[in-house]
Design a protein around this motif. Structure first.
Motif, PDB file in Angstrom:
ATOM      1  N   TYR A   1      -7.058  -3.583 -10.267  1.00 33.85           N
ATOM      2  CA  TYR A   1      -6.251  -4.782 -10.498  1.00 33.85           C
ATOM      3  C   TYR A   1      -4.764  -4.450 -10.567  1.00 33.85           C
ATOM      4  CZ  TYR A   1     -10.446  -7.543 -11.475  1.00 33.85           C
ATOM      5  OH  TYR A   1     -11.633  -8.190 -11.399  1.00 33.85           O
ATOM      6  N   ARG A   2      -4.446  -3.346 -11.238  1.00 31.91           N
ATOM      7  CA  ARG A   2      -3.040  -2.942 -11.324  1.00 31.91           C
ATOM      8  C   ARG A   2      -2.454  -2.740  -9.933  1.00 31.91           C
ATOM      9  NH1 ARG A   2      -4.155   0.263 -15.976  1.00 31.91           N
ATOM     10  NH2 ARG A   2      -4.540   2.040 -14.646  1.00 31.91           N
ATOM     11  N   ASN A   3      -3.173  -2.013  -9.085  1.00 33.34           N
ATOM     12  CA  ASN A   3      -2.675  -1.741  -7.732  1.00 33.34           C
ATOM     13  C   ASN A   3      -2.545  -3.014  -6.915  1.00 33.34           C
ATOM     14  OD1 ASN A   3      -2.491   0.976  -8.181  1.00 33.34           O
ATOM     15  ND2 ASN A   3      -4.544   1.420  -7.408  1.00 33.34           N
ATOM     16  N   LYS A   4      -3.475  -3.924  -7.149  1.00 31.62           N
ATOM     17  CA  LYS A   4      -3.537  -5.130  -6.331  1.00 31.62           C
ATOM     18  C   LYS A   4      -2.520  -6.181  -6.779  1.00 31.62           C
ATOM     19  CE  LYS A   4      -7.242  -8.285  -5.189  1.00 31.62           C
ATOM     20  NZ  LYS A   4      -8.654  -8.516  -5.459  1.00 31.62           N
ATOM     21  N   PHE A   5      -2.345  -6.317  -8.100  1.00 31.64           N
ATOM     22  CA  PHE A   5      -1.571  -7.438  -8.629  1.00 31.64           C
ATOM     23  C   PHE A   5      -0.179  -7.074  -9.114  1.00 31.64           C
ATOM     24  CE2 PHE A   5      -5.891  -9.213  -9.812  1.00 31.64           C
ATOM     25  CZ  PHE A   5      -5.844 -10.265  -8.913  1.00 31.64           C
ATOM     26  N   LEU A   6       0.022  -5.826  -9.552  1.00 28.16           N
ATOM     27  CA  LEU A   6       1.172  -5.554 -10.399  1.00 28.16           C
ATOM     28  C   LEU A   6       2.126  -4.501  -9.843  1.00 28.16           C
ATOM     29  CD1 LEU A   6      -0.864  -5.306 -13.712  1.00 28.16           C
ATOM     30  CD2 LEU A   6       0.407  -7.279 -12.902  1.00 28.16           C
ATOM     31  N   GLY A   7       3.415  -4.764 -10.007  1.00 32.50           N
ATOM     32  CA  GLY A   7       4.434  -3.758  -9.735  1.00 32.50           C
ATOM     33  C   GLY A   7       5.197  -3.502 -11.020  1.00 32.50           C
ATOM     34  N   PHE A   8       5.550  -2.245 -11.272  1.00 31.67           N
ATOM     35  CA  PHE A   8       6.233  -1.883 -12.520  1.00 31.67           C
ATOM     36  C   PHE A   8       7.608  -1.277 -12.255  1.00 31.67           C
ATOM     37  CE2 PHE A   8       1.755  -1.632 -13.524  1.00 31.67           C
ATOM     38  CZ  PHE A   8       1.670  -2.224 -14.778  1.00 31.67           C
ATOM     39  N   ILE A   9       8.547  -1.637 -13.118  1.00 31.06           N
ATOM     40  CA  ILE A   9       9.857  -0.979 -13.120  1.00 31.06           C
ATOM     41  C   ILE A   9      10.165  -0.609 -14.572  1.00 31.06           C
ATOM     42  CG2 ILE A   9      12.269  -1.171 -12.436  1.00 31.06           C
ATOM     43  CD1 ILE A   9      11.528  -3.747 -10.955  1.00 31.06           C
ATOM     44  N   VAL A  46       8.479   5.769  -2.441  1.00 33.05           N
ATOM     45  CA  VAL A  46       8.152   4.362  -2.198  1.00 33.05           C
ATOM     46  C   VAL A  46       6.776   4.237  -1.537  1.00 33.05           C
ATOM     47  CG1 VAL A  46       8.897   2.274  -0.975  1.00 33.05           C
ATOM     48  CG2 VAL A  46      10.586   3.735  -2.114  1.00 33.05           C
ATOM     49  N   ALA A  47       6.420   5.252  -0.728  1.00 34.74           N
ATOM     50  CA  ALA A  47       5.143   5.206   0.000  1.00 34.74           C
ATOM     51  C   ALA A  47       3.947   5.544  -0.892  1.00 34.74           C
ATOM     52  CB  ALA A  47       5.188   6.166   1.192  1.00 34.74           C
ATOM     53  N   LEU A  48       4.214   6.167  -2.051  1.00 37.86           N
ATOM     54  CA  LEU A  48       3.112   6.691  -2.869  1.00 37.86           C
ATOM     55  C   LEU A  48       2.048   5.657  -3.275  1.00 37.86           C
ATOM     56  CD1 LEU A  48       2.157   9.423  -3.919  1.00 37.86           C
ATOM     57  CD2 LEU A  48       3.305   8.892  -6.084  1.00 37.86           C
ATOM     58  N   PRO A  49       2.460   4.474  -3.770  1.00 44.31           N
ATOM     59  CA  PRO A  49       1.418   3.493  -4.136  1.00 44.31           C
ATOM     60  C   PRO A  49       0.546   3.089  -2.948  1.00 44.31           C
ATOM     61  CG  PRO A  49       3.617   2.671  -4.705  1.00 44.31           C
ATOM     62  CD  PRO A  49       3.803   3.997  -4.076  1.00 44.31           C
ATOM     63  N   LEU A  50       1.100   3.179  -1.751  1.00 43.93           N
ATOM     64  CA  LEU A  50       0.337   2.800  -0.554  1.00 43.93           C
ATOM     65  C   LEU A  50      -0.699   3.866  -0.220  1.00 43.93           C
ATOM     66  CD1 LEU A  50       3.448   1.590   1.458  1.00 43.93           C
ATOM     67  CD2 LEU A  50       1.817   0.163   0.211  1.00 43.93           C
ATOM     68  N   TYR A  51      -0.374   5.103  -0.591  1.00 43.79           N
ATOM     69  CA  TYR A  51      -1.332   6.201  -0.451  1.00 43.79           C
ATOM     70  C   TYR A  51      -2.575   5.913  -1.303  1.00 43.79           C
ATOM     71  CZ  TYR A  51      -3.335  10.855  -1.282  1.00 43.79           C
ATOM     72  OH  TYR A  51      -4.193  11.917  -1.419  1.00 43.79           O
ATOM     73  N   TYR A  52      -2.328   5.449  -2.547  1.00 43.82           N
ATOM     74  CA  TYR A  52      -3.459   5.137  -3.424  1.00 43.82           C
ATOM     75  C   TYR A  52      -4.246   3.935  -2.938  1.00 43.82           C
ATOM     76  CZ  TYR A  52      -1.605   8.614  -6.554  1.00 43.82           C
ATOM     77  OH  TYR A  52      -1.174   9.800  -7.082  1.00 43.82           O
ATOM     78  N   GLN A  53      -3.607   3.138  -2.081  1.00 49.07           N
ATOM     79  CA  GLN A  53      -4.330   1.997  -1.477  1.00 49.07           C
ATOM     80  C   GLN A  53      -5.004   2.405  -0.170  1.00 49.07           C
ATOM     81  OE1 GLN A  53      -2.095  -1.593  -1.149  1.00 49.07           O
ATOM     82  NE2 GLN A  53      -1.865  -1.786  -3.354  1.00 49.07           N
ATOM     83  N   LYS A  54      -4.947   3.713   0.114  1.00 51.18           N
ATOM     84  CA  LYS A  54      -5.614   4.279   1.294  1.00 51.18           C
ATOM     85  C   LYS A  54      -5.080   3.724   2.610  1.00 51.18           C
ATOM     86  CE  LYS A  54      -9.838   5.583  -1.130  1.00 51.18           C
ATOM     87  NZ  LYS A  54      -9.464   5.122  -2.496  1.00 51.18           N
ATOM     88  N   ILE A  55      -3.814   3.386   2.619  1.00 50.62           N
ATOM     89  CA  ILE A  55      -3.176   2.950   3.863  1.00 50.62           C
ATOM     90  C   ILE A  55      -2.796   4.209   4.647  1.00 50.62           C
ATOM     91  CG2 ILE A  55      -1.113   1.781   4.787  1.00 50.62           C
ATOM     92  CD1 ILE A  55      -1.338  -0.089   2.315  1.00 50.62           C
ATOM     93  N   PRO A  56      -3.097   4.270   5.950  1.00 48.93           N
ATOM     94  CA  PRO A  56      -2.813   5.482   6.725  1.00 48.93           C
ATOM     95  C   PRO A  56      -1.327   5.844   6.737  1.00 48.93           C
ATOM     96  CG  PRO A  56      -3.874   3.790   8.089  1.00 48.93           C
ATOM     97  CD  PRO A  56      -3.736   3.223   6.724  1.00 48.93           C
ATOM     98  N   ARG A  57      -1.048   7.140   6.905  1.00 54.54           N
ATOM     99  CA  ARG A  57       0.290   7.673   6.743  1.00 54.54           C
ATOM    100  C   ARG A  57       1.364   6.937   7.558  1.00 54.54           C
ATOM    101  NH1 ARG A  57       2.518  12.924   5.521  1.00 54.54           N
ATOM    102  NH2 ARG A  57       0.405  13.734   5.329  1.00 54.54           N
ATOM    103  N   ASN A  58       1.113   6.723   8.846  1.00 60.55           N
ATOM    104  CA  ASN A  58       2.125   6.079   9.685  1.00 60.55           C
ATOM    105  C   ASN A  58       2.487   4.697   9.177  1.00 60.55           C
ATOM    106  OD1 ASN A  58       2.462   8.171  11.403  1.00 60.55           O
ATOM    107  ND2 ASN A  58       1.118   7.366  13.017  1.00 60.55           N
ATOM    108  N   LYS A  59       1.437   3.966   8.826  1.00 54.59           N
ATOM    109  CA  LYS A  59       1.619   2.596   8.347  1.00 54.59           C
ATOM    110  C   LYS A  59       2.365   2.605   7.015  1.00 54.59           C
ATOM    111  CE  LYS A  59       0.892  -1.826   8.541  1.00 54.59           C
ATOM    112  NZ  LYS A  59       1.688  -2.563   9.522  1.00 54.59           N
ATOM    113  N   ARG A  60       2.024   3.569   6.133  1.00 60.17           N
ATOM    114  CA  ARG A  60       2.688   3.607   4.826  1.00 60.17           C
ATOM    115  C   ARG A  60       4.153   3.951   4.970  1.00 60.17           C
ATOM    116  NH1 ARG A  60      -1.262   7.853   3.432  1.00 60.17           N
ATOM    117  NH2 ARG A  60       0.071   9.654   3.220  1.00 60.17           N
TER     118      ARG A  60
END
Ligand code: ADP
Ligand code: MG
Length: 229
Positions: free
Chosen positions: A80-88, A104-118
């Motif tokens: 839920y945190r990854n899906k709904f929330l951004g923190f500063i 900036v790309a790191l949270p996208l890594y945890y969402q399993k988005i491929p490297r190029n796309k992230r």
């Protein structure tokens, strides 16, 4: 987007119990820009951390986007945190050995988005916060305001429904604070729901609603005329 009713939170202090939140009622609709104010120790971060699922409440109701947040295991909470929330945070919390783009790309890594796309998405957000030319620089080469912009880009990259900011300008001088607030206002103008903890009155007035906490309860909750930066 957020419904909170009779929410309570205490911390154990040896034999004693420190009651931090003593019955909070709060509704936040999509698109709102809310400042949470109160003196140091009034429970602002505790409330924000509960809303951000970084901490859990003792009793009462917390509903986020129609989901009752209670007794979630850590993996579900993380989803839920990854899906709904951004923190500063005040202290930016960037990773020192990764460059701006990688941070900036790191949270996208945890969402399993491929490297190029992230990297493509991350660059888009790095540019959005005005740091396109700094993408390959390391955090220690940046000013405080630039670091906070990176943190904002990182928070936005996963397209959260809700942005949570705990004293985002707390470590910045007033000119830089205003620049960061201009960016945060722009993000809210685009429709993002934002909850921001601050103890600075001028910063709170750059939001659209001020909730004041005192002694564990909400003292006042009012819509305000936003100061534009
Ligand atoms: P604020 O952000 O408004 O300054 P906090 O929410 O951080 O206040 O803290 C509220 C109170 O709860 C403070 O007295 C603080 O010391 C206490 N507190 C916060 N977190 C913890 C914790 N994890 N364990 C024990 N006490 C805590
Ligand atoms: Mg705090």
């Amino acid at each position: 987007m957020i419904t909170i009713k009779a929410l309570r939170k205490s911390y154990k202090m040896g034999k004693n119990k420190l009651e931090v939140l003593k019955g909070i009622d709060l509704e936040v609709q999509e698109g709102e820009f809310v400042a949470i104010m109160g003196s140091s120790g009034s429970g602002k971060s505790t409330l924000l951390n509960i809303i951000g699922m970084l901490d859990v409440h003792d009793s009462g109701l917390y509903e986020l986007d129609g989901i009752v947040i209670q007794n979630l295991n850590e993996s579900k909470a993380a989803t839920y945190r990854n899906k709904f929330l951004g923190f500063i945070f005040q202290s930016y919390n960037l990773i020192g050995f990764k460059n701006v783009l990688e941070n900036v790309a790191l949270p996208l890594y945890y969402q399993k988005i491929p490297r190029n796309k992230r990297n493509e998405i991350a660059l888009q957000y790095v540019e959005k916060v005005g740091l396109g030319e700094w993408a390959k620089h390391m955090p220690n080469e940046l000013s405080g305001g630039q670091k906070q912009r990176v943190a904002i880009a990182r928070a936005l990259a996963s397209q959260p429904k809700l942005l949570l900011a705990d004293e985002p300008t707390g470590a910045l001088d007033s000119v830089t604070s205003h620049e960061v607030m201009r960016l945060i206002q722009q993000i809210n103008d685009e429709g993002k729901t934002i909850l921001m903890v601050t103890h600075e009155d001028d910063i709170a007035h750059m939001c659209k609603r001020i909730v004041r906490l005192k002694d564990g309860v909400i003292l006042s909750d009012e819509e305000i005329t936003q100061t534009r930066v």
